[in-house]
Design an enzyme around this catalytic site. Structure first.
Site, PDB file in Angstrom:
ATOM      1  N   CYS A  90     -43.525 -22.909  59.909  1.00 15.67           N
ATOM      2  CA  CYS A  90     -42.689 -21.780  60.231  1.00 15.67           C
ATOM      3  C   CYS A  90     -42.719 -20.883  58.837  1.00 15.67           C
ATOM      4  O   CYS A  90     -41.082 -20.975  58.928  1.00 15.67           O
ATOM      5  CB  CYS A  90     -42.038 -21.105  60.858  1.00 15.67           C
ATOM      6  SG  CYS A  90     -41.623 -19.917  62.018  1.00 15.67           S
ATOM      7  N   CYS A 102     -28.168 -11.472  51.296  1.00 13.63           N
ATOM      8  CA  CYS A 102     -29.820 -10.506  52.404  1.00 13.63           C
ATOM      9  C   CYS A 102     -30.135  -8.647  52.599  1.00 13.63           C
ATOM     10  O   CYS A 102     -29.408  -8.813  53.937  1.00 13.63           O
ATOM     11  CB  CYS A 102     -30.896 -11.391  53.314  1.00 13.63           C
ATOM     12  SG  CYS A 102     -30.763 -12.856  53.062  1.00 13.63           S
ATOM     13  N   CYS A 104     -37.246 -21.673  69.604  1.00 14.95           N
ATOM     14  CA  CYS A 104     -37.007 -21.559  68.443  1.00 14.95           C
ATOM     15  C   CYS A 104     -35.147 -21.412  68.554  1.00 14.95           C
ATOM     16  O   CYS A 104     -34.630 -20.141  69.042  1.00 14.95           O
ATOM     17  CB  CYS A 104     -37.458 -20.669  67.652  1.00 14.95           C
ATOM     18  SG  CYS A 104     -38.714 -20.481  67.836  1.00 14.95           S
ATOM     19  N   CYS A 112     -22.562 -14.601  57.515  1.00 13.52           N
ATOM     20  CA  CYS A 112     -23.703 -15.658  56.755  1.00 13.52           C
ATOM     21  C   CYS A 112     -22.941 -15.147  55.193  1.00 13.52           C
ATOM     22  O   CYS A 112     -22.668 -14.217  54.758  1.00 13.52           O
ATOM     23  CB  CYS A 112     -25.457 -14.692  56.601  1.00 13.52           C
ATOM     24  SG  CYS A 112     -26.704 -15.967  55.574  1.00 13.52           S
ATOM     25  N   CYS A 118     -38.231 -25.027  67.106  1.00 14.46           N
ATOM     26  CA  CYS A 118     -38.244 -25.133  66.271  1.00 14.46           C
ATOM     27  C   CYS A 118     -36.640 -24.389  65.875  1.00 14.46           C
ATOM     28  O   CYS A 118     -36.134 -24.372  66.362  1.00 14.46           O
ATOM     29  CB  CYS A 118     -38.754 -23.423  66.156  1.00 14.46           C
ATOM     30  SG  CYS A 118     -39.070 -22.424  64.341  1.00 14.46           S
ATOM     31  N   CYS A 171     -29.331  -8.182  56.562  1.00 12.53           N
ATOM     32  CA  CYS A 171     -29.656  -8.108  57.669  1.00 12.53           C
ATOM     33  C   CYS A 171     -28.398  -8.489  58.332  1.00 12.53           C
ATOM     34  O   CYS A 171     -27.045  -8.805  57.228  1.00 12.53           O
ATOM     35  CB  CYS A 171     -29.797 -10.049  57.010  1.00 12.53           C
ATOM     36  SG  CYS A 171     -29.079 -10.818  58.167  1.00 12.53           S
ATOM     37  N   ARG A 220     -47.275 -14.110  63.553  1.00 12.74           N
ATOM     38  CA  ARG A 220     -46.830 -13.987  64.484  1.00 12.74           C
ATOM     39  C   ARG A 220     -46.509 -12.301  64.404  1.00 12.74           C
ATOM     40  O   ARG A 220     -46.166 -12.622  63.799  1.00 12.74           O
ATOM     41  CB  ARG A 220     -45.401 -15.040  64.540  1.00 12.74           C
ATOM     42  CG  ARG A 220     -44.621 -14.043  65.976  1.00 12.74           C
ATOM     43  CD  ARG A 220     -43.392 -14.944  66.208  1.00 12.74           C
ATOM     44  NE  ARG A 220     -43.641 -17.020  65.864  1.00 12.74           N
ATOM     45  CZ  ARG A 220     -43.361 -17.386  66.070  1.00 12.74           C
ATOM     46  NH1 ARG A 220     -42.137 -17.609  65.444  1.00 12.74           N
ATOM     47  NH2 ARG A 220     -43.672 -18.531  66.433  1.00 12.74           N
TER      48      ARG A 220
END
Length: 353
Positions: A194, A63, A103, A59, A134, A66, A266
């Site tokens: 979400c 972040c 998901c 990616c 999702c 991550c 959640r």
């Protein structure tokens, strides 16, 4: 369900009001959160989801939490986009284990248009199994959101991560407004949202309040609000962050429940580090959804059988999804078509390139 009168759903919470909730004596806060929870939900049911990484690593975002960022050396190997047939196998296993929502996450800044041809077939195939769907694929423009909606996607996940004030300490490659615009595009396309965040990244309590304020003051509350505890991964900038006080985490769950009474809150990443007592306290604070299975994208999660054993000890049952007879018949026909299509090689390409 308790006959407690349902409190008003608000979208005008001030930061001071939210901080006042955090500042309450712990037992008072828990009582208030449980009262709100019982007004909207069966307190002994928890919605169960399974998360599958359909494309891992590489990616371009930065972040700091991550391991999938290409900017950090975490030992994670990039993987190709999964074949549709493989995704359907994972979804069938998830359903057999008790999940009602499946998901799918891809490590993209945003999907390319060519990607949507593959992920929409995944959506159709998973829905044909009778599961809610999702996805989290990064940022979406209006047309991409509409395409996913037309494929039947139920939920789209796109977290705000933290408060607007602390956001720059976490990520610099996309703005807070970028995230809000994606949420707006998802809503306009008719999908459910979400959206939550991560705590324990070195932020202050006012930042946790700020995150919840942003979520609670959206025009419509997210239907699902994942509250993640930072999972410290070696090689990421946040690998040495100090542990968040467990009671502060539970307070965050409780305040989220009070601010967004009708949302599923959640208990998400970080459960591997929580003992059974802390998880039980999170349910008492109003958490009523979990990710279920051995892995959340690339980090560990309590094993499925351990979750069911804890549910049994607590008297909790997995929340069931209603499926009407006509819908089940349509699902059976759609599944046959999806499996036939999945055998075609066009459903697989190297998304890491």
């Amino acid at each position: 369900m308790n006959a407690t009168a349902q409190p008003q759903i608000r979208h005008d919470w001030s930061r001071d009001e939210i901080l006042a909730l955090f500042a309450q004596p712990f037992s008072d806060l828990m009582y208030q959160a449980q009262t709100v929870h019982r007004a909207y939900f069966d307190p002994n049911q928890v919605q169960v989801s399974t998360l599958c990484s359909i494309k891992t690593g590489a990616c371009p975002e930065d972040c700091k939490y991550c391991p999938q960022s290409a900017r950090y050396d975490t030992g994670l190997e990039r993987e190709r986009l999964m074949a549709v047939e493989k995704v359907l196998e994972e979804a069938k296993a998830a359903k057999a284990s008790g999940a009602t929502r499946f998901c799918m996450g891809a490590a993209w800044r945003s999907p390319k248009n060519r990607d949507l041809n593959y992920v929409t077939d995944m959506v159709k195939g998973v829905k044909s199994l009778g599961l809610e769907t999702c996805m989290t694929l990064g940022m979406l423009d209006e047309q991409q959101a509409q395409t996913l909606s037309e494929a039947g996607l139920d939920y789209y996940n796109h977290n705000l991560d933290t408060s607007p004030e602390y956001y720059g300490e976490v990520i610099t490659t996309r703005t807070y407004q970028d995230r809000l615009e994606t949420l707006d595009n998802v809503r306009k396309a008719g999908m459910k949202v979400c959206c939550g965040g991560i705590v324990g990244m070195g932020e202050e309590q006012t930042d946790r309040a700020g995150l919840l304020q942003q979520l609670a003051n959206l025009p419509d509350h997210p239907e699902s609000v994942p509250i993640n505890m930072l999972v410290r991964v070696a090689g990421t900038p946040f690998e040495n962050e100090e542990d968040l006080d467990p009671f502060e985490f539970i307070r965050t769950i409780a305040v989220a429940r009070i601010l967004m009474p009708a949302a599923h809150v959640r208990l998400s990443a970080g459960r591997e580090e929580m003992n059974e007592q802390m998880q039980a306290m999170a349910f008492l604070a109003g958490a009523n959804s979990i990710f279920y299975g051995e892995k959340l994208l690339t980090t560990a999660n309590p094993e499925a059988n351990a979750d069911m054993m804890l549910f049994k000890r607590l008297g909790i049952e997995p929340e069931q999804r209603e499926v009407h007879v006509e819908e089940a018949e349509q699902d059976e026909v759609a599944l046959a078509g999806a499996l036939e299509e999945a055998n075609n090689d066009r459903f697989f390409y190297n998304a890491a390139k």
